[in-house]
Motif scaffolding. Structure first.
Motif, PDB file in Angstrom:
ATOM      1  N   GLY A 120       0.817  -1.211   0.000  1.00  0.00           N
ATOM      2  CA  GLY A 120       0.000   0.000   0.000  1.00  0.00           C
ATOM      3  C   GLY A 120       0.846   1.254   0.000  1.00  0.00           C
ATOM      4  O   GLY A 120       2.031   1.225   0.345  1.00  0.00           O
ATOM      5  N   TRP A 121       0.236   2.369  -0.400  1.00  0.00           N
ATOM      6  CA  TRP A 121       0.981   3.620  -0.489  1.00  0.00           C
ATOM      7  C   TRP A 121       0.122   4.835  -0.156  1.00  0.00           C
ATOM      8  O   TRP A 121      -1.101   4.806  -0.273  1.00  0.00           O
ATOM      9  N   LEU A 122       0.818   5.909   0.251  1.00  0.00           N
ATOM     10  CA  LEU A 122       0.223   7.216   0.546  1.00  0.00           C
ATOM     11  C   LEU A 122       1.204   8.272   0.064  1.00  0.00           C
ATOM     12  O   LEU A 122       2.350   8.315   0.528  1.00  0.00           O
ATOM     13  N   TRP A 123       0.757   9.133  -0.868  1.00  0.00           N
ATOM     14  CA  TRP A 123       1.666  10.117  -1.467  1.00  0.00           C
ATOM     15  C   TRP A 123       1.022  11.508  -1.486  1.00  0.00           C
ATOM     16  O   TRP A 123      -0.185  11.649  -1.714  1.00  0.00           O
ATOM     17  N   SER A 124       1.870  12.513  -1.307  1.00  0.00           N
ATOM     18  CA  SER A 124       1.402  13.892  -1.443  1.00  0.00           C
ATOM     19  C   SER A 124       1.091  14.181  -2.897  1.00  0.00           C
ATOM     20  O   SER A 124       1.758  13.678  -3.812  1.00  0.00           O
ATOM     21  N   ARG A 125       0.073  15.000  -3.102  1.00  0.00           N
ATOM     22  CA  ARG A 125      -0.290  15.364  -4.469  1.00  0.00           C
ATOM     23  C   ARG A 125       0.628  16.446  -5.025  1.00  0.00           C
ATOM     24  O   ARG A 125       0.851  16.522  -6.239  1.00  0.00           O
ATOM     25  N   LEU A 126       1.134  17.302  -4.151  1.00  0.00           N
ATOM     26  CA  LEU A 126       1.999  18.401  -4.566  1.00  0.00           C
ATOM     27  C   LEU A 126       3.440  18.115  -4.158  1.00  0.00           C
ATOM     28  O   LEU A 126       3.690  17.462  -3.129  1.00  0.00           O
ATOM     29  N   PRO A 127       4.404  18.603  -4.915  1.00  0.00           N
ATOM     30  CA  PRO A 127       5.808  18.396  -4.540  1.00  0.00           C
ATOM     31  C   PRO A 127       6.182  19.240  -3.324  1.00  0.00           C
ATOM     32  O   PRO A 127       5.572  20.276  -3.047  1.00  0.00           O
ATOM     33  N   LEU A 128       7.187  18.771  -2.622  1.00  0.00           N
ATOM     34  CA  LEU A 128       7.714  19.485  -1.465  1.00  0.00           C
ATOM     35  C   LEU A 128       8.808  20.417  -1.966  1.00  0.00           C
ATOM     36  O   LEU A 128       9.918  19.985  -2.279  1.00  0.00           O
ATOM     37  N   THR A 129       8.502  21.706  -2.060  1.00  0.00           N
ATOM     38  CA  THR A 129       9.433  22.664  -2.667  1.00  0.00           C
ATOM     39  C   THR A 129      10.123  23.553  -1.643  1.00  0.00           C
ATOM     40  O   THR A 129      10.937  24.386  -2.020  1.00  0.00           O
ATOM     41  N   ALA A 130       9.819  23.412  -0.367  1.00  0.00           N
ATOM     42  CA  ALA A 130      10.457  24.233   0.662  1.00  0.00           C
ATOM     43  C   ALA A 130      11.956  23.944   0.688  1.00  0.00           C
ATOM     44  O   ALA A 130      12.401  22.812   0.488  1.00  0.00           O
ATOM     45  N   THR A 131      12.749  24.979   0.933  1.00  0.00           N
ATOM     46  CA  THR A 131      14.196  24.811   0.974  1.00  0.00           C
ATOM     47  C   THR A 131      14.618  24.016   2.204  1.00  0.00           C
ATOM     48  O   THR A 131      15.422  23.092   2.128  1.00  0.00           O
ATOM     49  N   ASN A 132      14.093  24.405   3.353  1.00  0.00           N
ATOM     50  CA  ASN A 132      14.394  23.736   4.615  1.00  0.00           C
ATOM     51  C   ASN A 132      13.079  23.303   5.247  1.00  0.00           C
ATOM     52  O   ASN A 132      12.125  24.077   5.279  1.00  0.00           O
ATOM     53  N   TRP A 133      13.045  22.094   5.791  1.00  0.00           N
ATOM     54  CA  TRP A 133      11.766  21.620   6.305  1.00  0.00           C
ATOM     55  C   TRP A 133      11.961  20.585   7.402  1.00  0.00           C
ATOM     56  O   TRP A 133      13.045  20.029   7.590  1.00  0.00           O
ATOM     57  N   GLU A 134      10.858  20.344   8.111  1.00  0.00           N
ATOM     58  CA  GLU A 134      10.810  19.303   9.134  1.00  0.00           C
ATOM     59  C   GLU A 134       9.502  18.537   8.965  1.00  0.00           C
ATOM     60  O   GLU A 134       8.438  19.143   8.835  1.00  0.00           O
ATOM     61  N   ILE A 135       9.593  17.217   8.941  1.00  0.00           N
ATOM     62  CA  ILE A 135       8.413  16.367   8.823  1.00  0.00           C
ATOM     63  C   ILE A 135       8.368  15.438  10.026  1.00  0.00           C
ATOM     64  O   ILE A 135       9.252  14.591  10.191  1.00  0.00           O
ATOM     65  N   GLU A 136       7.362  15.620  10.855  1.00  0.00           N
ATOM     66  CA  GLU A 136       7.168  14.740  12.006  1.00  0.00           C
ATOM     67  C   GLU A 136       5.956  13.854  11.729  1.00  0.00           C
ATOM     68  O   GLU A 136       4.891  14.355  11.342  1.00  0.00           O
ATOM     69  N   PHE A 137       6.113  12.572  11.908  1.00  0.00           N
ATOM     70  CA  PHE A 137       5.033  11.644  11.603  1.00  0.00           C
ATOM     71  C   PHE A 137       4.925  10.589  12.698  1.00  0.00           C
ATOM     72  O   PHE A 137       5.917  10.114  13.235  1.00  0.00           O
ATOM     73  N   GLU A 138       3.681  10.279  13.029  1.00  0.00           N
ATOM     74  CA  GLU A 138       3.420   9.195  13.971  1.00  0.00           C
ATOM     75  C   GLU A 138       2.995   7.968  13.176  1.00  0.00           C
ATOM     76  O   GLU A 138       2.162   8.055  12.268  1.00  0.00           O
ATOM     77  N   PHE A 139       3.565   6.826  13.510  1.00  0.00           N
ATOM     78  CA  PHE A 139       3.281   5.592  12.790  1.00  0.00           C
ATOM     79  C   PHE A 139       3.254   4.438  13.784  1.00  0.00           C
ATOM     80  O   PHE A 139       3.610   4.579  14.962  1.00  0.00           O
ATOM     81  N   LYS A 140       2.840   3.288  13.307  1.00  0.00           N
ATOM     82  CA  LYS A 140       2.796   2.105  14.174  1.00  0.00           C
ATOM     83  C   LYS A 140       2.983   0.863  13.332  1.00  0.00           C
ATOM     84  O   LYS A 140       2.293   0.666  12.340  1.00  0.00           O
ATOM     85  N   ILE A 141       3.953   0.034  13.748  1.00  0.00           N
ATOM     86  CA  ILE A 141       4.200  -1.253  13.112  1.00  0.00           C
ATOM     87  C   ILE A 141       3.886  -2.332  14.143  1.00  0.00           C
ATOM     88  O   ILE A 141       4.509  -2.384  15.204  1.00  0.00           O
TER      89      ILE A 141
END
Length: 314
Positions: free
Chosen positions: A74-95
Protein backbone atom coordinates in the motif's frame (compact mmCIF):
# COMPACT_ATOMS: atom_id res chain seq x y z
CA UNK A 1 6.11 43.44 47.69
CA UNK A 2 9.86 43.22 47.10
CA UNK A 3 9.71 39.44 46.87
CA UNK A 4 6.84 39.65 44.36
CA UNK A 5 8.76 42.07 42.17
CA UNK A 6 11.82 39.86 42.39
CA UNK A 7 9.84 36.82 41.27
CA UNK A 8 8.35 38.73 38.36
CA UNK A 9 11.80 39.92 37.36
CA UNK A 10 13.11 36.35 37.27
CA UNK A 11 10.18 35.28 35.11
CA UNK A 12 10.81 38.21 32.75
CA UNK A 13 14.45 37.16 32.37
CA UNK A 14 13.43 33.55 31.73
CA UNK A 15 10.92 34.51 29.06
CA UNK A 16 13.40 36.86 27.39
CA UNK A 17 16.06 34.15 27.21
CA UNK A 18 13.60 31.60 25.84
CA UNK A 19 12.35 34.01 23.19
CA UNK A 20 15.92 34.72 22.09
CA UNK A 21 16.70 31.02 21.60
CA UNK A 22 13.39 30.14 19.95
CA UNK A 23 13.65 32.96 17.44
CA UNK A 24 16.81 31.53 15.87
CA UNK A 25 14.55 29.21 13.88
CA UNK A 26 11.08 30.13 12.68
CA UNK A 27 8.52 27.55 11.57
CA UNK A 28 5.59 27.82 9.19
CA UNK A 29 3.13 24.90 8.91
CA UNK A 30 2.99 23.18 5.51
CA UNK A 31 -0.68 22.29 5.26
CA UNK A 32 -0.17 20.70 1.85
CA UNK A 33 2.05 18.03 3.38
CA UNK A 34 0.27 17.44 6.69
CA UNK A 35 -2.46 14.95 7.47
CA UNK A 36 -4.61 14.39 10.56
CA UNK A 37 -7.79 12.55 11.53
CA UNK A 38 -10.36 12.21 10.05
CA UNK A 39 -8.08 12.34 6.97
CA UNK A 40 -10.98 12.62 4.49
CA UNK A 41 -13.33 15.44 3.52
CA UNK A 42 -17.09 15.25 3.01
CA UNK A 43 -16.56 13.60 -0.38
CA UNK A 44 -14.38 10.88 1.17
CA UNK A 45 -11.28 12.29 -0.50
CA UNK A 46 -8.13 14.02 0.69
CA UNK A 47 -7.26 17.37 -0.80
CA UNK A 48 -3.53 16.95 -0.44
CA UNK A 49 -2.84 13.18 -0.50
CA UNK A 50 -3.55 10.16 -2.71
CA UNK A 51 -3.51 6.54 -1.59
CA UNK A 52 -3.74 3.18 -3.27
CA UNK A 53 -2.87 -0.49 -3.32
CA UNK A 54 -4.08 -2.30 -0.22
CA UNK A 55 -4.27 0.90 1.84
CA UNK A 56 -7.39 1.28 3.99
CA UNK A 57 -8.44 4.31 6.00
CA UNK A 58 -10.06 4.21 9.42
CA UNK A 59 -11.03 7.86 9.70
CA UNK A 60 -10.88 8.04 13.50
CA UNK A 61 -7.69 6.02 13.99
CA UNK A 62 -5.20 5.37 11.19
CA UNK A 63 -4.23 5.01 7.56
CA UNK A 64 -3.24 1.34 7.23
CA UNK A 65 -0.79 0.80 4.38
CA UNK A 66 -0.84 -2.97 4.81
CA UNK A 67 -2.88 -5.22 7.03
CA UNK A 68 -1.46 -8.23 8.86
CA UNK A 69 -1.91 -10.45 5.79
CA UNK A 70 0.44 -11.94 3.24
CA UNK A 71 1.20 -10.34 -0.12
CA UNK A 72 0.00 -6.82 0.60
CA UNK A 73 1.34 -3.50 -0.63
CA UNK A 74 0.00 0.00 0.00
CA UNK A 75 0.98 3.62 -0.49
CA UNK A 76 0.22 7.22 0.55
CA UNK A 77 1.67 10.12 -1.47
CA UNK A 78 1.40 13.89 -1.44
CA UNK A 79 -0.29 15.36 -4.47
CA UNK A 80 2.00 18.40 -4.57
CA UNK A 81 5.81 18.40 -4.54
CA UNK A 82 7.71 19.49 -1.47
CA UNK A 83 9.43 22.66 -2.67
CA UNK A 84 10.46 24.23 0.66
CA UNK A 85 14.20 24.81 0.97
CA UNK A 86 14.39 23.74 4.62
CA UNK A 87 11.77 21.62 6.31
CA UNK A 88 10.81 19.30 9.13
CA UNK A 89 8.41 16.37 8.82
CA UNK A 90 7.17 14.74 12.01
CA UNK A 91 5.03 11.64 11.60
CA UNK A 92 3.42 9.20 13.97
CA UNK A 93 3.28 5.59 12.79
CA UNK A 94 2.80 2.11 14.17
CA UNK A 95 4.20 -1.25 13.11
CA UNK A 96 2.50 -4.17 14.83
CA UNK A 97 0.90 -7.55 14.31
CA UNK A 98 -0.11 -10.83 15.85
CA UNK A 99 2.61 -13.13 14.52
CA UNK A 100 6.00 -14.01 15.97
CA UNK A 101 7.40 -13.89 12.45
CA UNK A 102 6.75 -10.62 10.66
CA UNK A 103 7.86 -8.41 7.80
CA UNK A 104 8.78 -6.81 5.60
CA UNK A 105 8.57 -3.15 6.65
CA UNK A 106 7.66 0.34 5.53
CA UNK A 107 9.37 3.32 3.93
CA UNK A 108 9.29 7.10 3.87
CA UNK A 109 10.12 8.80 0.58
CA UNK A 110 11.24 12.20 -0.68
CA UNK A 111 11.52 11.41 -4.38
CA UNK A 112 10.77 12.68 -7.87
CA UNK A 113 8.61 9.61 -8.49
CA UNK A 114 5.26 9.21 -6.77
CA UNK A 115 2.41 6.72 -6.48
CA UNK A 116 4.14 3.88 -8.30
CA UNK A 117 4.12 0.42 -6.76
CA UNK A 118 7.24 -1.72 -6.81
CA UNK A 119 9.52 -4.13 -4.95
CA UNK A 120 11.21 -1.68 -2.55
CA UNK A 121 8.91 -1.65 0.47
CA UNK A 122 5.98 -1.17 -1.87
CA UNK A 123 7.51 1.46 -4.16
CA UNK A 124 9.60 1.51 -7.34
CA UNK A 125 13.25 0.55 -7.58
CA UNK A 126 15.89 2.87 -9.06
CA UNK A 127 14.23 5.88 -7.47
CA UNK A 128 15.64 9.40 -7.52
CA UNK A 129 15.75 11.08 -4.13
CA UNK A 130 15.64 9.85 -0.54
CA UNK A 131 14.27 6.59 0.79
CA UNK A 132 14.17 5.80 4.52
CA UNK A 133 13.42 2.15 5.21
CA UNK A 134 11.96 0.81 8.45
CA UNK A 135 13.07 -2.76 7.86
CA UNK A 136 11.66 -5.36 10.27
CA UNK A 137 12.87 -8.53 8.56
CA UNK A 138 16.56 -9.43 8.45
CA UNK A 139 17.87 -11.02 5.27
CA UNK A 140 21.66 -10.83 5.51
CA UNK A 141 23.17 -8.17 7.76
CA UNK A 142 25.45 -9.96 10.27
CA UNK A 143 25.92 -8.09 13.52
CA UNK A 144 22.96 -5.77 12.93
CA UNK A 145 19.97 -5.72 15.26
CA UNK A 146 16.56 -5.43 13.61
CA UNK A 147 14.30 -3.52 13.19
CA UNK A 148 16.83 -1.44 11.31
CA UNK A 149 16.18 2.08 9.99
CA UNK A 150 18.26 2.96 6.94
CA UNK A 151 18.51 5.90 4.54
CA UNK A 152 19.49 5.61 0.89
CA UNK A 153 20.05 8.34 -1.69
CA UNK A 154 18.84 7.12 -5.06
CA UNK A 155 20.29 8.47 -8.31
CA UNK A 156 17.61 7.01 -10.58
CA UNK A 157 19.91 4.19 -11.78
CA UNK A 158 21.00 2.26 -8.67
CA UNK A 159 18.91 -0.64 -7.39
CA UNK A 160 18.14 -1.44 -3.77
CA UNK A 161 19.79 -4.73 -2.87
CA UNK A 162 17.33 -6.91 -0.96
CA UNK A 163 19.89 -9.68 -0.42
CA UNK A 164 21.88 -7.64 2.10
CA UNK A 165 19.10 -5.25 3.20
CA UNK A 166 20.48 -2.31 1.24
CA UNK A 167 23.93 -2.34 2.83
CA UNK A 168 25.72 -1.53 -0.46
CA UNK A 169 24.08 1.89 -0.79
CA UNK A 170 23.40 2.86 2.80
CA UNK A 171 23.74 6.57 3.53
CA UNK A 172 23.19 6.17 7.27
CA UNK A 173 21.13 4.10 9.65
CA UNK A 174 20.51 2.78 13.14
CA UNK A 175 19.14 -0.24 14.96
CA UNK A 176 15.82 0.41 16.68
CA UNK A 177 15.00 -2.56 18.88
CA UNK A 178 11.56 -2.02 20.38
CA UNK A 179 10.29 0.10 17.49
CA UNK A 180 7.85 -2.56 16.35
CA UNK A 181 5.00 -3.07 18.80
CA UNK A 182 6.10 -0.25 21.10
CA UNK A 183 3.71 0.57 23.94
CA UNK A 184 4.06 4.32 23.38
CA UNK A 185 3.26 6.31 20.22
CA UNK A 186 6.14 5.76 17.81
CA UNK A 187 7.23 8.81 15.87
CA UNK A 188 9.83 9.95 13.40
CA UNK A 189 11.13 13.46 12.79
CA UNK A 190 13.06 14.17 9.59
CA UNK A 191 14.80 17.55 9.37
CA UNK A 192 16.50 18.89 6.26
CA UNK A 193 18.52 22.05 5.70
CA UNK A 194 19.45 22.26 2.04
CA UNK A 195 23.06 21.34 1.28
CA UNK A 196 23.81 21.32 4.99
CA UNK A 197 22.45 18.34 6.88
CA UNK A 198 19.78 15.68 7.05
CA UNK A 199 18.71 14.35 10.44
CA UNK A 200 16.31 11.63 11.56
CA UNK A 201 15.11 11.37 15.15
CA UNK A 202 12.93 8.59 16.53
CA UNK A 203 10.62 8.28 19.52
CA UNK A 204 9.91 4.71 20.58
CA UNK A 205 11.50 4.18 24.02
CA UNK A 206 9.71 6.81 26.12
CA UNK A 207 7.26 9.58 25.29
CA UNK A 208 8.94 12.93 24.53
CA UNK A 209 12.34 11.19 24.41
CA UNK A 210 13.86 11.55 20.95
CA UNK A 211 16.78 9.40 19.86
CA UNK A 212 18.96 10.62 16.98
CA UNK A 213 19.13 7.84 14.40
CA UNK A 214 21.49 9.70 12.08
CA UNK A 215 22.76 13.16 11.16
CA UNK A 216 24.48 13.46 7.80
CA UNK A 217 26.10 16.62 6.43
CA UNK A 218 26.42 17.85 2.85
CA UNK A 219 23.22 16.18 1.67
CA UNK A 220 21.40 17.49 -1.41
CA UNK A 221 17.88 16.32 -2.19
CA UNK A 222 15.88 17.05 -5.34
CA UNK A 223 14.46 20.57 -5.31
CA UNK A 224 11.10 19.24 -6.43
CA UNK A 225 10.14 15.93 -4.80
CA UNK A 226 7.06 14.28 -3.37
CA UNK A 227 6.46 13.00 0.16
CA UNK A 228 5.34 9.40 0.38
CA UNK A 229 4.86 6.44 2.72
CA UNK A 230 4.67 2.85 1.52
CA UNK A 231 4.72 -0.66 3.00
CA UNK A 232 5.01 -4.21 1.78
CA UNK A 233 4.31 -7.72 3.07
CA UNK A 234 5.40 -10.92 1.33
CA UNK A 235 5.21 -14.35 2.91
CA UNK A 236 5.37 -12.62 6.29
CA UNK A 237 3.03 -9.81 7.28
CA UNK A 238 2.38 -6.90 9.66
CA UNK A 239 0.14 -3.89 10.13
CA UNK A 240 1.85 -0.70 8.96
CA UNK A 241 -0.09 2.38 10.06
CA UNK A 242 0.34 6.11 9.53
CA UNK A 243 -1.39 8.09 12.29
CA UNK A 244 -0.48 11.74 11.61
CA UNK A 245 1.87 13.76 9.42
CA UNK A 246 2.94 17.26 10.47
CA UNK A 247 5.20 19.18 8.07
CA UNK A 248 6.78 22.59 8.58
CA UNK A 249 8.88 25.02 6.60
CA UNK A 250 11.98 26.13 8.54
CA UNK A 251 13.94 29.32 8.17
CA UNK A 252 16.62 30.94 10.27
CA UNK A 253 16.88 34.62 11.21
CA UNK A 254 20.40 34.10 12.52
CA UNK A 255 23.11 35.66 10.30
CA UNK A 256 24.94 32.31 10.50
CA UNK A 257 21.84 30.41 9.55
CA UNK A 258 22.35 26.85 8.28
CA UNK A 259 20.94 27.60 4.84
CA UNK A 260 23.73 30.08 4.14
CA UNK A 261 26.94 29.22 2.28
CA UNK A 262 28.44 27.57 5.33
CA UNK A 263 28.40 23.79 5.20
CA UNK A 264 29.05 23.16 8.89
CA UNK A 265 26.83 25.63 10.75
CA UNK A 266 23.81 24.07 12.45
CA UNK A 267 20.98 25.82 14.29
CA UNK A 268 21.21 25.90 18.07
CA UNK A 269 17.67 24.68 18.42
CA UNK A 270 14.85 23.69 16.13
CA UNK A 271 11.57 24.60 17.75
CA UNK A 272 8.08 23.33 17.08
CA UNK A 273 6.17 26.46 18.04
CA UNK A 274 4.39 28.18 15.14
CA UNK A 275 5.68 31.53 14.04
CA UNK A 276 3.60 34.40 15.40
CA UNK A 277 3.71 38.18 15.15
CA UNK A 278 5.49 40.40 17.67
CA UNK A 279 7.69 37.57 18.99
CA UNK A 280 4.94 35.08 19.82
CA UNK A 281 3.71 34.11 23.29
CA UNK A 282 7.03 34.99 24.88
CA UNK A 283 6.62 38.67 24.09
CA UNK A 284 2.96 38.58 25.03
CA UNK A 285 3.82 37.16 28.45
CA UNK A 286 6.61 39.72 28.87
CA UNK A 287 4.23 42.59 28.15
CA UNK A 288 1.68 41.09 30.52
CA UNK A 289 4.26 40.88 33.32
CA UNK A 290 5.33 44.50 32.78
CA UNK A 291 1.68 45.56 32.88
CA UNK A 292 1.18 43.76 36.22
CA UNK A 293 4.29 45.39 37.69
CA UNK A 294 3.10 48.85 36.63
CA UNK A 295 -0.38 48.15 37.99
CA UNK A 296 0.96 47.02 41.38
CA UNK A 297 3.33 50.01 41.54
CA UNK A 298 0.49 52.40 40.79
CA UNK A 299 -1.72 50.82 43.45
CA UNK A 300 1.01 51.00 46.10
CA UNK A 301 1.74 54.64 45.24
CA UNK A 302 -1.94 55.57 45.33
CA UNK A 303 -2.43 53.86 48.71
CA UNK A 304 0.55 55.72 50.19
CA UNK A 305 -0.79 58.99 48.83
CA UNK A 306 -4.23 58.45 50.43
CA UNK A 307 -2.65 57.54 53.75
CA UNK A 308 -0.49 60.66 53.71
CA UNK A 309 -3.47 62.84 52.83
CA UNK A 310 -5.56 61.45 55.70
CA UNK A 311 -2.77 62.03 58.22
CA UNK A 312 -2.34 65.66 57.09
CA UNK A 313 -5.92 66.43 58.09
CA UNK A 314 -5.08 65.80 61.75
Amino acid sequence: MASLLGLLALQVQSVSAQSSNDEDIKTVPLRTHSLYQPYLDSELQSRWFDWGGDTIIRADQYIRLTSDRQAQSGWLWSRLPLTATNWEIEFEFKIHGAGNLYGDGMAMWITKQRAQTGPVFGSVDKFEGLGIFFDTYKNNRPGIIFPYVMAMLGDGETSYNHENDGKDNELAGCSARGLRGAVIPTKGKLTYFQENYLQLELQYKNEDQWVTCFNVHNVTLPQIAYLGFTAHCGELSDNHDIITISSKNLYSINPNRPDSNSQTTRPNKITEKPATESGGWGWFFLKFVVFIVVLIGGYVGYTAYRAQKRSSRF
